[in-house]
Enzyme design. Sequence first.
Site, PDB file in Angstrom:
ATOM      1  N   GLU A 275       0.842  -1.209   0.000  1.00 25.58           N
ATOM      2  CA  GLU A 275       0.000   0.000   0.000  1.00 25.58           C
ATOM      3  C   GLU A 275       0.875   1.256   0.000  1.00 25.58           C
ATOM      4  OE1 GLU A 275      -3.240  -0.195  -0.452  1.00 25.58           O
ATOM      5  OE2 GLU A 275      -2.947  -2.364  -0.417  1.00 25.58           O
ATOM      6  N   TRP A 278       1.807   1.747  -3.450  1.00 24.87           N
ATOM      7  CA  TRP A 278       0.736   2.388  -4.237  1.00 24.87           C
ATOM      8  C   TRP A 278       0.822   3.901  -4.090  1.00 24.87           C
ATOM      9  CZ3 TRP A 278      -2.421   1.190  -8.037  1.00 24.87           C
ATOM     10  CH2 TRP A 278      -2.796  -0.133  -8.239  1.00 24.87           C
ATOM     11  N   TRP A 307     -21.410  12.176 -19.829  1.00 26.43           N
ATOM     12  CA  TRP A 307     -21.849  11.949 -18.449  1.00 26.43           C
ATOM     13  C   TRP A 307     -23.281  12.420 -18.275  1.00 26.43           C
ATOM     14  CZ3 TRP A 307     -18.233   8.945 -16.626  1.00 26.43           C
ATOM     15  CH2 TRP A 307     -16.898   9.141 -16.986  1.00 26.43           C
ATOM     16  N   ASN A 342     -10.776   2.207   2.736  1.00 26.34           N
ATOM     17  CA  ASN A 342     -10.360   2.091   1.332  1.00 26.34           C
ATOM     18  C   ASN A 342     -11.328   1.277   0.479  1.00 26.34           C
ATOM     19  OD1 ASN A 342      -8.406   2.306  -0.906  1.00 26.34           O
ATOM     20  ND2 ASN A 342      -8.244   0.102  -0.599  1.00 26.34           N
ATOM     21  N   TRP A 360     -16.311  11.529 -13.067  1.00 22.05           N
ATOM     22  CA  TRP A 360     -15.487  11.170 -11.904  1.00 22.05           C
ATOM     23  C   TRP A 360     -14.862  12.379 -11.227  1.00 22.05           C
ATOM     24  CZ3 TRP A 360     -10.272  12.402 -12.503  1.00 22.05           C
ATOM     25  CH2 TRP A 360      -9.837  12.637 -13.816  1.00 22.05           C
ATOM     26  N   TRP A 383      -9.644   7.762  -7.977  1.00 22.07           N
ATOM     27  CA  TRP A 383     -10.826   8.060  -8.808  1.00 22.07           C
ATOM     28  C   TRP A 383     -10.631   7.588 -10.242  1.00 22.07           C
ATOM     29  CZ3 TRP A 383     -15.738   9.094  -7.808  1.00 22.07           C
ATOM     30  CH2 TRP A 383     -16.055   9.407  -6.481  1.00 22.07           C
TER      31      TRP A 383
HETATM   32  P1  FAD Z   1      -3.608   1.734   5.164  1.00 22.23           P
HETATM   33  O1  FAD Z   1      -4.380   0.646   4.544  1.00 22.23           O
HETATM   34  O2  FAD Z   1      -3.093   1.498   6.524  1.00 22.23           O
HETATM   35  O3  FAD Z   1      -2.396   2.080   4.177  1.00 22.23           O
HETATM   36  C1  FAD Z   1      -1.205   2.722   4.635  1.00 22.23           C
HETATM   37  C2  FAD Z   1      -0.935   3.973   3.845  1.00 22.23           C
HETATM   38  O4  FAD Z   1      -0.665   3.647   2.487  1.00 22.23           O
HETATM   39  C3  FAD Z   1      -2.098   4.943   3.811  1.00 22.23           C
HETATM   40  O5  FAD Z   1      -2.125   5.749   4.955  1.00 22.23           O
HETATM   41  C4  FAD Z   1      -1.815   5.714   2.534  1.00 22.23           C
HETATM   42  O6  FAD Z   1      -0.873   6.727   2.751  1.00 22.23           O
HETATM   43  C5  FAD Z   1      -1.186   4.661   1.639  1.00 22.23           C
HETATM   44  N1  FAD Z   1      -2.203   4.053   0.770  1.00 22.23           N
HETATM   45  C6  FAD Z   1      -2.989   2.993   1.054  1.00 22.23           C
HETATM   46  N2  FAD Z   1      -3.754   2.676  -0.011  1.00 22.23           N
HETATM   47  C7  FAD Z   1      -3.444   3.549  -0.979  1.00 22.23           C
HETATM   48  C8  FAD Z   1      -3.888   3.731  -2.318  1.00 22.23           C
HETATM   49  N3  FAD Z   1      -4.802   2.934  -2.883  1.00 22.23           N
HETATM   50  N4  FAD Z   1      -3.377   4.754  -3.017  1.00 22.23           N
HETATM   51  C9  FAD Z   1      -2.440   5.561  -2.487  1.00 22.23           C
HETATM   52  N5  FAD Z   1      -1.979   5.432  -1.232  1.00 22.23           N
HETATM   53  C10 FAD Z   1      -2.463   4.437  -0.489  1.00 22.23           C
HETATM   54  N6  FAD Z   1      -5.516   8.101   0.134  1.00 22.23           N
HETATM   55  C11 FAD Z   1      -5.055   9.256   0.618  1.00 22.23           C
HETATM   56  O7  FAD Z   1      -4.099   9.269   1.395  1.00 22.23           O
HETATM   57  N7  FAD Z   1      -5.640  10.448   0.253  1.00 22.23           N
HETATM   58  C12 FAD Z   1      -6.694  10.502  -0.600  1.00 22.23           C
HETATM   59  O8  FAD Z   1      -7.170  11.613  -0.917  1.00 22.23           O
HETATM   60  C13 FAD Z   1      -7.214   9.278  -1.103  1.00 22.23           C
HETATM   61  N8  FAD Z   1      -8.295   9.269  -1.925  1.00 22.23           N
HETATM   62  C14 FAD Z   1      -8.746   8.069  -2.422  1.00 22.23           C
HETATM   63  C15 FAD Z   1      -9.844   8.066  -3.306  1.00 22.23           C
HETATM   64  C16 FAD Z   1     -10.320   6.873  -3.840  1.00 22.23           C
HETATM   65  C17 FAD Z   1     -11.494   6.899  -4.804  1.00 22.23           C
HETATM   66  C18 FAD Z   1      -9.695   5.663  -3.490  1.00 22.23           C
HETATM   67  C19 FAD Z   1     -10.198   4.360  -4.060  1.00 22.23           C
HETATM   68  C20 FAD Z   1      -8.620   5.654  -2.620  1.00 22.23           C
HETATM   69  C21 FAD Z   1      -8.123   6.841  -2.075  1.00 22.23           C
HETATM   70  N9  FAD Z   1      -7.028   6.859  -1.182  1.00 22.23           N
HETATM   71  C22 FAD Z   1      -6.565   8.061  -0.708  1.00 22.23           C
HETATM   72  C23 FAD Z   1      -6.293   5.629  -0.866  1.00 22.23           C
HETATM   73  C24 FAD Z   1      -6.755   4.862   0.398  1.00 22.23           C
HETATM   74  O9  FAD Z   1      -8.128   4.676   0.371  1.00 22.23           O
HETATM   75  C25 FAD Z   1      -6.358   5.562   1.692  1.00 22.23           C
HETATM   76  O10 FAD Z   1      -4.998   5.892   1.661  1.00 22.23           O
HETATM   77  C26 FAD Z   1      -6.589   4.657   2.901  1.00 22.23           C
HETATM   78  O11 FAD Z   1      -7.930   4.277   2.983  1.00 22.23           O
HETATM   79  C27 FAD Z   1      -6.181   5.390   4.158  1.00 22.23           C
HETATM   80  O12 FAD Z   1      -6.396   4.597   5.301  1.00 22.23           O
HETATM   81  P2  FAD Z   1      -5.186   3.999   6.131  1.00 22.23           P
HETATM   82  O13 FAD Z   1      -4.242   5.069   6.485  1.00 22.23           O
HETATM   83  O14 FAD Z   1      -5.784   3.212   7.254  1.00 22.23           O
HETATM   84  O15 FAD Z   1      -4.516   3.049   5.064  1.00 22.23           O
END
Ligand code: FAD
Length: 471
Positions: A275, A278, A307, A342, A360, A383
């Site tokens: 993650e 990512w 759209w 997420n 979107w 997105w």
């Molecule tokens: P954990 O699951 O503990 O992951 C650890 C860290 O990894 C997160 O804190 C984050 O920094 C990073 N991470 C995890 N998943 C992703 C991912 N798919 N993409 C990029 N980084 C990731 N994340 C944001 O930080 N800011 C946003 O504005 C954001 N918008 C999103 C919009 C959509 C439509 C989607 C599908 C995902 C988005 N995410 C975003 C990614 C992800 O959903 C969140 O980072 C995550 O839910 C944060 O929770 P956590 O810290 O417990 O994540």
Amino acid sequence: TTHLVWFRNDLRVNDNLALAAACRDPHARVVGLFIATPGQWRQHDMAPRQAEFIWQHVQSLSHALAQRGIELRVHEVADFNACAEYLKSFCEQQHIDALFYNYQYELNERQRDAAVEKALGRDVVCQGFDDSVLLPPGSVTTGNHEMYKVFTPFSKAFIKRLHEGLPECVPAPKAREITLPEPEILREFDYSRQPIDESLFPIGEQQAINQLRQFCRQPVADYEQQRDFPAIDGTSRLSAYLATGVLSPRQCLHRLLKEHPQALEGGSGSIWLNELIWREFYRHLLVAYPKLCRHQPFISWTDNVVWRQDESQFLAWQQGKTGFPIVDAAMRQLNTTGWMHNRLRMVVASFLVKDLLCDWRRGERYFMSQLIDGDLAANNGGWQWAASTGTDAAPYFRIFNPTTQGERFDAQGEFIRRWLPELTDVPDKYIHTPWVWAEKQQLKLDYPRPIVEHKQARIATLAAYEAARKS
Ligand code: FAD
């Protein structure tokens, strides 16, 4: 000599590359500066909760710096355009010899920094650092020196690079031999702020570090099994700290490896590491494809999708009143806390785009306006993934069914009931289709019927994408 550290999205004293570099010369006077830019924040739809989070962390940063003999000045200008002029006069007044800052990779931010460096000219030596990433954008590329467009090979190459050498953490600077007066009380930013639930997002760099430690001790080992279930507190919830730089990805990596040394080899902890990668992938993409910062889709033909502009449907989505319990519960979690799980971000994004055929970019903007962890790269990446317009996105013909997503990831409706108290009495069997139960019972629920029929919506969306692809 006087060194200036310009703080932006790096509101911490530990493992801050620019700060550490500025403090390397023990005899230099070190001054910190944070510039609030409310006009710019409005343009970027920054959530009032994120503004509050930043405000609070600027305050705690100011105290942490003061203890180390570093003064933090806080100033406000309208927007990024005004930064260059302000910095020029600040540097003159304060006799600054060198400016240290950590890069931000978004387009407006990069243009601002270029303008600042230009305005300071030769009078001030400027040094930027790749601090908010594990590896600098542009350093993980294909054999042809191009940015990867698909995540899995990027991730493999990324891990290979990490094996060659881990990016090290730098310690917080030692206290300098100077006593400063107590930091000033921070003036209000000219930006609305919304209270944060501090039981979810405790304020302070040390709190973030504690949360990281606690997560890496045990929960990270169960992450793979738990991360998809929104009723379980199975993810780190560190995103807001990472987005604002209260925590660095290097701190995350090293803490993870300390507790789970096999994470780089695919052992325990590797899914969480994925993650973090990512996060890097989307940041590296922004630099390779600046058009992503300009509201443009990665896949050009998707801009031809016609759209649907249905305001009442968009409003129902925003407010969590679509009649699809998992979507509504998720939107209420977002609206109430500024954070969404997420799995649910994917579900509600897919629903908005593929069930309501809504552009979107409207969803992306709304998310930004609510998220405490709003981050252009991750949000845009998420997105565009959900809308099938991005790199390595879900193919457009793969469309989530919001009801089955609920059944799979919140089978007993535990999460749904937490956010939709009006469904408390609905039996588990019908928690994803409460209207069916209400009809059988001849009851009137205080909950809407579905605003679209998923099967039909799916067909219409496929046709709209198909037409766009052919045109
Ligand atoms: P954990 O699951 O503990 O992951 C650890 C860290 O990894 C997160 O804190 C984050 O920094 C990073 N991470 C995890 N998943 C992703 C991912 N798919 N993409 C990029 N980084 C990731 N994340 C944001 O930080 N800011 C946003 O504005 C954001 N918008 C999103 C919009 C959509 C439509 C989607 C599908 C995902 C988005 N995410 C975003 C990614 C992800 O959903 C969140 O980072 C995550 O839910 C944060 O929770 P956590 O810290 O417990 O994540």
